[in-house]
Design an enzyme around this catalytic site. Structure first.
Site, PDB file in Angstrom:
ATOM      1  N   HIS A 195     123.205 108.794 122.741  1.00  0.00           N
ATOM      2  CA  HIS A 195     124.171 107.520 122.676  1.00  0.00           C
ATOM      3  C   HIS A 195     123.769 106.363 123.586  1.00  0.00           C
ATOM      4  CE1 HIS A 195     127.403 109.367 120.489  1.00  0.00           C
ATOM      5  NE2 HIS A 195     127.450 110.371 121.047  1.00  0.00           N
ATOM      6  N   GLU A 201     125.032 125.565 126.125  1.00  0.00           N
ATOM      7  CA  GLU A 201     124.730 124.247 125.457  1.00  0.00           C
ATOM      8  C   GLU A 201     124.080 123.485 126.418  1.00  0.00           C
ATOM      9  OE1 GLU A 201     127.093 120.678 123.533  1.00  0.00           O
ATOM     10  OE2 GLU A 201     128.036 121.058 125.496  1.00  0.00           O
ATOM     11  N   HIS A 218     125.663 109.012 116.324  1.00  0.00           N
ATOM     12  CA  HIS A 218     125.212 110.118 115.597  1.00  0.00           C
ATOM     13  C   HIS A 218     124.463 109.729 114.513  1.00  0.00           C
ATOM     14  CE1 HIS A 218     128.438 113.150 117.806  1.00  0.00           C
ATOM     15  NE2 HIS A 218     127.498 112.332 118.509  1.00  0.00           N
ATOM     16  N   ASP A 266     123.347 120.146 116.932  1.00  0.00           N
ATOM     17  CA  ASP A 266     124.509 120.355 116.170  1.00  0.00           C
ATOM     18  C   ASP A 266     124.779 118.931 115.208  1.00  0.00           C
ATOM     19  OD1 ASP A 266     124.934 118.604 118.292  1.00  0.00           O
ATOM     20  OD2 ASP A 266     127.068 119.007 118.715  1.00  0.00           O
ATOM     21  N   HIS A 267     123.865 118.027 115.640  1.00  0.00           N
ATOM     22  CA  HIS A 267     123.483 116.888 114.718  1.00  0.00           C
ATOM     23  C   HIS A 267     122.693 116.095 115.507  1.00  0.00           C
ATOM     24  CE1 HIS A 267     125.834 114.886 117.840  1.00  0.00           C
ATOM     25  NE2 HIS A 267     126.858 116.017 118.087  1.00  0.00           N
ATOM     26  N   SER A 317     130.986 116.163 117.300  1.00  0.00           N
ATOM     27  CA  SER A 317     130.767 117.395 117.798  1.00  0.00           C
ATOM     28  C   SER A 317     131.588 118.590 117.574  1.00  0.00           C
ATOM     29  CB  SER A 317     130.329 117.316 119.475  1.00  0.00           C
ATOM     30  OG  SER A 317     129.097 116.587 119.627  1.00  0.00           O
ATOM     31  N   ASP A 344     122.840 114.414 124.197  1.00  0.00           N
ATOM     32  CA  ASP A 344     123.720 113.727 123.126  1.00  0.00           C
ATOM     33  C   ASP A 344     124.167 112.454 124.039  1.00  0.00           C
ATOM     34  OD1 ASP A 344     125.561 113.634 120.850  1.00  0.00           O
ATOM     35  OD2 ASP A 344     126.925 113.342 122.382  1.00  0.00           O
ATOM     36  N   THR A 361     131.675 121.112 122.311  1.00  0.00           N
ATOM     37  CA  THR A 361     130.849 122.289 121.765  1.00  0.00           C
ATOM     38  C   THR A 361     131.415 123.569 122.395  1.00  0.00           C
ATOM     39  OG1 THR A 361     129.118 120.726 121.350  1.00  0.00           O
ATOM     40  CG2 THR A 361     128.608 122.727 120.996  1.00  0.00           C
TER      41      THR A 361
HETATM   42 ZN   LIG Z   1     127.415 117.088 119.277  1.00  0.00          ZN
END
Ligand SMILES: [Zn+2]
Length: 551
Positions: free
Chosen positions: A293, A284, A428, A331-332, A90, A289, A158
């Site tokens: 995970h 954000e 990720h 962002d991914h 990130s 995220d 972020t």
């Molecule tokens: Zn991220």
């Protein structure tokens, strides 16, 4: 540092767009675009749902039972790789989105040292870890209002990428202090512990009480949803939790006193849009995220949907305003979440939507929220499992959970299994993500994450490279060129100060602040700089204004 690839990609994507429009295919980007009114100030609302793979948004749509607000504005895709890896962290992702430069793992707002990804231009070794300006800093120099919002601690990677410069994302000491001295108008999220001394992990070790600093600067420091919604201040710092805010489903289930992401977004827009020069706002949805995970399907759904509600707030404003660009993007990817797993290897063509969604609908809390309700002896295991949608457990299954050393993973896996949801990793992933955008001059096609910084900057009237030249000159080189002798004073190791001296002039530049202390002919005064002073453990970088302080 031009990248040849992205130019080629831009040409390809434009050609694709032309072909599509001549075919009269209205499904592509058919949403009526707002007309830009010239001479009016431009605004940008940049929204990131962290670590959200495309599979998560598909699932969220089915779960909601109707289109997402984002669906209305999907315009292309984004490549997410960093300067050194196909799969980004990130921190370099935020750096790319905010500054237009790809960077290295963990690095916030500084140029990279290692560049090995094909198509990314090398960086002069002398420029490694040099700060580069972000879009927010550029907007601020133009007199626009600025804001940052997150559901994690506000110092997290972020939001940090849009408001600070640090060699490592975990350096909350530097990140928090820079955010406080950036003169950002509205800051909303978690992370109160990094604002004051204390005994917790991210409490300040430099002896500074940044909450007092904020109050002296005229911020209304608010700590609950009610306080946020009721303030009329044009400078608001909302700190609603010591670290992260709750997941949205858990916030609703426990009726805690935190605002939703949509409420924070609306309040920020209402406040920032009062500036007749316009504004830049970063938002954000941080915890998609974290849920990814943890392979927690419910956490992902909770915070994709909360993010989408915030996008709706941004779009409602942008449609009325006509001169606001909204970008929403991940962002991914993360976790490789899919509808379909080993259960569906062969029978997928017969499996209805309900086979995926119905088991998920039984959950009222995320795994984090559910496990917070678990008693230490696990005597309420059955009830807690039900909060997470795991009903009808057999006595053997309950017993297994009561003694499990991997309880969280076991529960998330059980629910994913019931709902035929697949995960390929707990990390990720490197695939392209969707690009959502609205408003005049919006980006479209397959773009690079760095292109988004450039597109936003151009629309706001910001020149990012010129902003970097203004805000971050090498202090030692610049002062020595003007005949000063310089040194870095580390007497207080947590508060290093850059010192330049010449005849009867002494200029002191403390790290992470936008302040200079000047002593000349035995008179002392304090000057405010137009940017924060950054120390990358090797060199100090300061605003050019610091060079012309002596009378
Ligand atoms: Zn991220």
């Amino acid at each position: 540092m031009r990248r040849i690839w992205s130019k080629k990609l831009a040409i390809i994507s434009m050609a694709t767009a032309v072909t599509i429009s001549t075919l009269g295919f209205t499904g592509y980007n058919s949403f009526p675009e707002a007309k830009g009114k010239k001479n009016e100030p431009t605004n940008v609302i940049m929204m990131v749902m962290d670590g959200t793979s495309a599979g998560a948004t598909t699932l969220a749509r089915w779960y909601k039972g109707e289109d997402l607000a984002m669906d209305e504005i999907v315009v292309g895709g984004v490549r997410t790789h960093s300067a050194e890896s196909a799969i980004t962290d990130s921190a370099p992702a935020a750096t790319a989105l905010a500054t237009g430069y790809k960077s290295n793992d963990k690095v916030i707002g500084l140029l990279p040292e290692v560049v090995n990804t094909p198509g990314v231009d090398a960086v002069d070794p002398e420029d490694a870890y040099k700060p580069v300006a972000n879009v927010l800093e550029g907007a601020k120099l133009l007199g626009k209002s600025t804001g940052i919002i997150s559901t994690s601690e506000i110092q997290h990677a972020t939001p940090a990428g849009f408001s600070s410069h640090a060699t490592h994302r975990s350096n909350y000491q530097d990140i928090a202090e820079q955010q406080v001295y950036q003169e950002i108008d509205v800051v909303l999220g978690g992370g109160k512990e990094a604002l004051q001394p204390g005994t917790t992990r991210n409490a300040r070790v430099d002896g500074e009480n940044l909450i007092e600093v904020l109050e002296n600067k005229g911020y209304d420091f608010v700590e609950s949803r009610d306080e946020l919604l009721n303030t009329n201040s044009n400078k608001i710092w909302g700190s609603f939790a010591p670290s992260a805010l709750a997941y949205d489903f858990d916030r609703q289930a426990t009726n805690n006193n935190e605002p939703s992401l949509a409420e924070m977004t609306k309040k920020a827009i209402d406040t920032l849009s009062q500036n007749e020069k316009g504004f830049f706002l970063f938002v954000e949805g941080s915890k998609v995220d974290w849920a990814a995970h943890a392979n927690d399907t419910i956490g992902i759904l909770s915070d994709v949907l909360a993010f989408d509600d915030a996008v709706k707030e941004a779009l409602d404003f942008a449609k009325k305003d006509g001169n606001t660009m909204v970008i929403a993007v991940s962002d991914h990817g993360n976790s490789g979440i899919t509808m379909g797993n080993v259960n569906t290897n062969s029978n997928y063509p017969e499996i209805p939507v309900s086979a995926y969604i119905d088991p998920l609908k039984k959950a009222t809390m995320t795994i984090e929220g559910a496990l917070r309700q678990l008693k230490s002896d696990r005597s309420n295991m059955k009830e807690v499992a039900e909060l997470y949608g795991l009903d009808n457990l057999t006595a053997t299954e309950i017993e297994h959970l009561q003694t499990s050393k991997t309880l969280q993973a076991d529960m998330t896996k059980m629910l994913a299994d019931r709902a035929n949801i697949g995960f390929s990793t707990g990390g990720h992933t490197g695939e392209d993500v969707f690009l959502y955008a609205y408003g005049p001059s919006k980006p479209f096609g397959l773009v690079d994450n760095t292109d988004l910084a450039k597109t936003m900057a151009k629309f706001l009237g910001v020149d990012l490279d010129k902003t970097t030249d203004k805000l971050f000159v090498n202090a030692r080189e610049s002062f020595e060129n003007k005949g000063y002798t310089t040194r870095i004073d580390v007497t207080d190791e947590n508060n290093p100060v850059f010192i330049a001296e010449k005849q009867k002039i002494k200029i002191e530049l403390p790290v992470n602040k936008n302040i200079a202390y000047v002593t000349q002919n035995n008179k002392s005064y304090v000057k405010t700089l137009d940017g924060v002073t950054v120390y990358n453990s090797k060199d100090f970088y300061v605003s050019k204004t610091a060079l012309n302080l002596s009378k």
